[in-house]
Design an enzyme around this catalytic site. Structure first.
Site, PDB file in Angstrom:
ATOM      1  N   GLU A   1      -5.996  16.853 -10.658  1.00 46.02           N
ATOM      2  CA  GLU A   1      -6.670  17.278 -11.878  1.00 46.02           C
ATOM      3  C   GLU A   1      -8.158  17.523 -11.678  1.00 46.02           C
ATOM      4  O   GLU A   1      -9.004  17.002 -12.395  1.00 46.02           O
ATOM      5  CB  GLU A   1      -6.410  16.278 -13.017  1.00 46.02           C
TER       6      GLU A   1
ATOM      7  N   HIS B   1      -2.282  13.199 -28.292  1.00 41.87           N
ATOM      8  CA  HIS B   1      -2.596  11.809 -27.938  1.00 41.87           C
ATOM      9  C   HIS B   1      -3.246  11.080 -29.109  1.00 41.87           C
ATOM     10  O   HIS B   1      -2.995   9.888 -29.336  1.00 41.87           O
ATOM     11  CB  HIS B   1      -3.546  11.753 -26.732  1.00 41.87           C
TER      12      HIS B   1
ATOM     13  N   ASN C   1      -2.479  19.802 -20.124  1.00 41.95           N
ATOM     14  CA  ASN C   1      -2.845  18.989 -21.292  1.00 41.95           C
ATOM     15  C   ASN C   1      -2.839  19.800 -22.581  1.00 41.95           C
ATOM     16  O   ASN C   1      -3.251  19.298 -23.633  1.00 41.95           O
ATOM     17  CB  ASN C   1      -4.250  18.382 -21.112  1.00 41.95           C
TER      18      ASN C   1
ATOM     19  N   LYS D   1       2.136  11.788 -11.091  1.00 40.88           N
ATOM     20  CA  LYS D   1       1.306  10.883 -11.919  1.00 40.88           C
ATOM     21  C   LYS D   1       2.164   9.685 -12.288  1.00 40.88           C
ATOM     22  O   LYS D   1       3.159   9.815 -12.999  1.00 40.88           O
ATOM     23  CB  LYS D   1       0.861  11.582 -13.197  1.00 40.88           C
TER      24      LYS D   1
ATOM     25  N   LYS E   1       5.553  23.728 -13.398  1.00 43.50           N
ATOM     26  CA  LYS E   1       4.686  22.555 -13.225  1.00 43.50           C
ATOM     27  C   LYS E   1       4.293  22.417 -11.756  1.00 43.50           C
ATOM     28  O   LYS E   1       3.126  22.180 -11.428  1.00 43.50           O
ATOM     29  CB  LYS E   1       5.355  21.269 -13.722  1.00 43.50           C
TER      30      LYS E   1
ATOM     31  N   ARG F   1       0.820  -1.227   0.000  1.00 45.16           N
ATOM     32  CA  ARG F   1       0.000   0.000   0.000  1.00 45.16           C
ATOM     33  C   ARG F   1       0.846   1.267   0.000  1.00 45.16           C
ATOM     34  O   ARG F   1       0.457   2.304   0.511  1.00 45.16           O
ATOM     35  CB  ARG F   1      -0.968   0.029   1.186  1.00 45.16           C
TER      36      ARG F   1
ATOM     37  N   GLU G   1       7.455  19.872 -24.130  1.00 46.22           N
ATOM     38  CA  GLU G   1       6.758  20.117 -22.856  1.00 46.22           C
ATOM     39  C   GLU G   1       7.240  21.432 -22.229  1.00 46.22           C
ATOM     40  O   GLU G   1       6.474  22.140 -21.576  1.00 46.22           O
ATOM     41  CB  GLU G   1       6.962  18.945 -21.880  1.00 46.22           C
TER      42      GLU G   1
ATOM     43  N   HIS H   1      -2.188  18.267 -25.928  1.00 48.12           N
ATOM     44  CA  HIS H   1      -2.228  16.816 -25.744  1.00 48.12           C
ATOM     45  C   HIS H   1      -3.469  16.148 -26.326  1.00 48.12           C
ATOM     46  O   HIS H   1      -3.461  14.949 -26.578  1.00 48.12           O
ATOM     47  CB  HIS H   1      -2.099  16.458 -24.261  1.00 48.12           C
TER      48      HIS H   1
ATOM     49  N   HIS I   1       6.688  10.996 -27.654  1.00 48.44           N
ATOM     50  CA  HIS I   1       5.616  11.748 -27.001  1.00 48.44           C
ATOM     51  C   HIS I   1       5.740  13.259 -27.255  1.00 48.44           C
ATOM     52  O   HIS I   1       4.776  13.914 -27.646  1.00 48.44           O
ATOM     53  CB  HIS I   1       5.610  11.452 -25.490  1.00 48.44           C
TER      54      HIS I   1
ATOM     55  N   ARG J   1      -5.132  21.727 -13.173  1.00 52.33           N
ATOM     56  CA  ARG J   1      -4.045  20.888 -13.703  1.00 52.33           C
ATOM     57  C   ARG J   1      -4.256  20.546 -15.181  1.00 52.33           C
ATOM     58  O   ARG J   1      -3.313  20.229 -15.891  1.00 52.33           O
ATOM     59  CB  ARG J   1      -3.909  19.613 -12.848  1.00 52.33           C
TER      60      ARG J   1
HETATM   61  N1  LIG Z   1       3.525  11.066 -15.652  1.00 51.23           N
HETATM   62  C1  LIG Z   1       3.517  12.235 -16.252  1.00 51.23           C
HETATM   63  O1  LIG Z   1       3.154  13.254 -15.670  1.00 51.23           O
HETATM   64  C2  LIG Z   1       4.016  12.335 -17.656  1.00 51.23           C
HETATM   65  C3  LIG Z   1       4.279  13.585 -18.192  1.00 51.23           C
HETATM   66  C4  LIG Z   1       4.805  13.656 -19.485  1.00 51.23           C
HETATM   67  C5  LIG Z   1       5.042  12.494 -20.217  1.00 51.23           C
HETATM   68  N2  LIG Z   1       4.769  11.285 -19.676  1.00 51.23           N
HETATM   69  C6  LIG Z   1       5.026  10.045 -20.431  1.00 51.23           C
HETATM   70  O2  LIG Z   1       6.402   9.786 -20.473  1.00 51.23           O
HETATM   71  C7  LIG Z   1       6.665   8.922 -21.595  1.00 51.23           C
HETATM   72  C8  LIG Z   1       7.937   9.334 -22.313  1.00 51.23           C
HETATM   73  O3  LIG Z   1       9.002   9.245 -21.428  1.00 51.23           O
HETATM   74  P1  LIG Z   1      10.463   9.726 -21.819  1.00 51.23           P
HETATM   75  O4  LIG Z   1      10.414  10.777 -22.859  1.00 51.23           O
HETATM   76  O5  LIG Z   1      11.123  10.029 -20.523  1.00 51.23           O
HETATM   77  O6  LIG Z   1      11.080   8.505 -22.568  1.00 51.23           O
HETATM   78  P2  LIG Z   1      11.430   6.993 -22.165  1.00 51.23           P
HETATM   79  O7  LIG Z   1      11.531   6.800 -20.693  1.00 51.23           O
HETATM   80  O8  LIG Z   1      10.509   6.147 -22.964  1.00 51.23           O
HETATM   81  O9  LIG Z   1      12.920   6.890 -22.762  1.00 51.23           O
HETATM   82  C9  LIG Z   1      13.147   7.115 -24.124  1.00 51.23           C
HETATM   83  C10 LIG Z   1      14.361   6.328 -24.602  1.00 51.23           C
HETATM   84  O10 LIG Z   1      15.563   6.946 -24.151  1.00 51.23           O
HETATM   85  C11 LIG Z   1      16.393   5.978 -23.475  1.00 51.23           C
HETATM   86  N3  LIG Z   1      17.094   6.742 -22.430  1.00 51.23           N
HETATM   87  C12 LIG Z   1      16.561   7.245 -21.290  1.00 51.23           C
HETATM   88  N4  LIG Z   1      17.483   7.962 -20.625  1.00 51.23           N
HETATM   89  C13 LIG Z   1      18.632   7.902 -21.353  1.00 51.23           C
HETATM   90  C14 LIG Z   1      19.933   8.472 -21.191  1.00 51.23           C
HETATM   91  N5  LIG Z   1      20.237   9.264 -20.162  1.00 51.23           N
HETATM   92  N6  LIG Z   1      20.873   8.185 -22.126  1.00 51.23           N
HETATM   93  C15 LIG Z   1      20.574   7.408 -23.193  1.00 51.23           C
HETATM   94  N7  LIG Z   1      19.364   6.864 -23.411  1.00 51.23           N
HETATM   95  C16 LIG Z   1      18.400   7.113 -22.501  1.00 51.23           C
HETATM   96  C17 LIG Z   1      15.442   4.932 -22.993  1.00 51.23           C
HETATM   97  O11 LIG Z   1      16.081   3.703 -22.834  1.00 51.23           O
HETATM   98  C18 LIG Z   1      14.423   4.897 -24.124  1.00 51.23           C
HETATM   99  O12 LIG Z   1      14.872   4.117 -25.206  1.00 51.23           O
HETATM  100  C19 LIG Z   1       5.468   9.029 -22.505  1.00 51.23           C
HETATM  101  O13 LIG Z   1       4.770   7.817 -22.467  1.00 51.23           O
HETATM  102  C20 LIG Z   1       4.652  10.149 -21.878  1.00 51.23           C
HETATM  103  O14 LIG Z   1       3.291   9.979 -22.087  1.00 51.23           O
HETATM  104  C21 LIG Z   1       4.271  11.178 -18.400  1.00 51.23           C
HETATM  105 ZN   LIG Z   2       3.032  15.212 -22.181  1.00 51.03          ZN
END
Ligand SMILES: NC(=O)c1ccc[n+]([C@@H]2O[C@H](COP(=O)([O-])OP(=O)(O)OC[C@H]3O[C@@H](n4cnc5c(N)ncnc54)[C@H](O)[C@@H]3O)[C@@H](O)[C@H]2O)c1
Ligand SMILES: [Zn+2]
Length: 250
Positions: free
Chosen positions: A127, A142, A135, A33, A117, A11, A75, A138, A155, A131
């Protein structure tokens, strides 16, 4: 995924975030999130769960590919367009330096993004209303990700395309100026981000948008930019009107 595991194991156990992509440093690591995707939709399983702290080390980005790095700008630009016109101007003035990974510029941009943020999430963690501003870009972003099976665009790239359309929609339906739209589009292009919608039918876009969890009975909540640095959220009842503005045909 680790955040979601921490939220549910026993939990909830304490966890920290150490984001290693630019996009995660400026967005996903802040705000609590956490979630995983399901084949029926993105982020369908998840929890709001705050880390004990977020450790952001810019040196981690050294090994990140240019494409992944640039994707994070989308972003950052989002915060500028809807929350902070001065930050938008900073990005405009320092686009080249950001592209060349200038450390001082990057540090300022990452810090400002996190503060912007956090200022929203502090006021509306789950949200309830405010918040939703995060979006911006987005709704269509999306839809682009869904229609291309998450394979064609990162993304941030999909969000960039979505922001270009949100800017056009804000001008056509919300009264933002043409100059404002042009500034947004030109900065996206300057930062090497895509702005063109992939070619799919209007019905496909409509289905992808309507499937989004943010669509309620009284319409789609859409984030408009007023000018640069200000926003408002309004319900759009006739979603196909949005698509017409973006010139998505049959
Ligand atoms: N939770 C939230 O509030 C929120 C906000 C924005 C985006 N997201 C989500 O985050 C996701 C995208 O995440 P991301 O952009 O961090 O990408 P990711 O975590 O998918 O990583 C992208 C690629 O880069 C590689 N990588 C990561 N760090 C590295 C580094 N330092 N050196 C070399 N390679 C590296 C990874 O192995 C992967 O192949 C999307 O699905 C998006 O919807 C979530
Ligand atoms: Zn985003």
């Amino acid at each position: 995924m680790a955040g979601y595991a921490a939220a549910t194991y026993l939990r909830g156990i304490p966890f920290v975030q150490v984001p290693t992509t630019l996009l995660a440093q400026v967005d996903s690591s802040v705000g609590g999130k956490t979630g995983i995707n399901h084949h029926k939709g993105k982020n369908l399983i998840g929890a709001f769960y705050q880390p004990k702290f977020v450790l952001i080390d810019l040196a981690l980005l050294d090994s990140l590919s240019d494409r992944e790095y640039i994707s994070g700008f989308a972003e950052m630009l989002k915060y500028g367009v809807v929350l902070d016109g001065k930050f938008f101007d900073f990005m405009h003035a320092n686009a080249e330096k950001l592209l060349h990974r200038d450390k001082d510029c990057l540090q300022f941009a990452v810090k400002t993004s996190c503060m912007l943020k956090a200022s929203i999430v502090e006021r509306d963690e789950r949200e309830g209303g405010l918040r939703a501003v995060l979006n911006y870009g987005h709704t269509i972003g999306h839809a682009v990700e869904t229609l291309t099976d998450y394979r064609q665009f990162l993304h941030g790239e999909a969000v960039s395309i979505g922001m270009a359309q949100a800017a056009r929609i804000s001008e056509a339906m919300g009264g933002a100026s043409t100059a404002c739209t042009e500034r947004i589009l030109s900065l996206l292009t300057k930062l090497h981000l895509p702005t063109d919608l992939p070619a799919f039918k209007a019905d496909d876009y409509l289905a992808a948008i309507l499937h989004d969890k943010k669509v309620k009975d009284d319409g789609l909540s859409f984030v408009f930019n007023k000018d640069i640095g200000n926003f408002y959220i309004d319900k759009v009842k006739d979603v196909s009107r949005l698509l017409k503005v973006c010139e998505i045909g049959d």
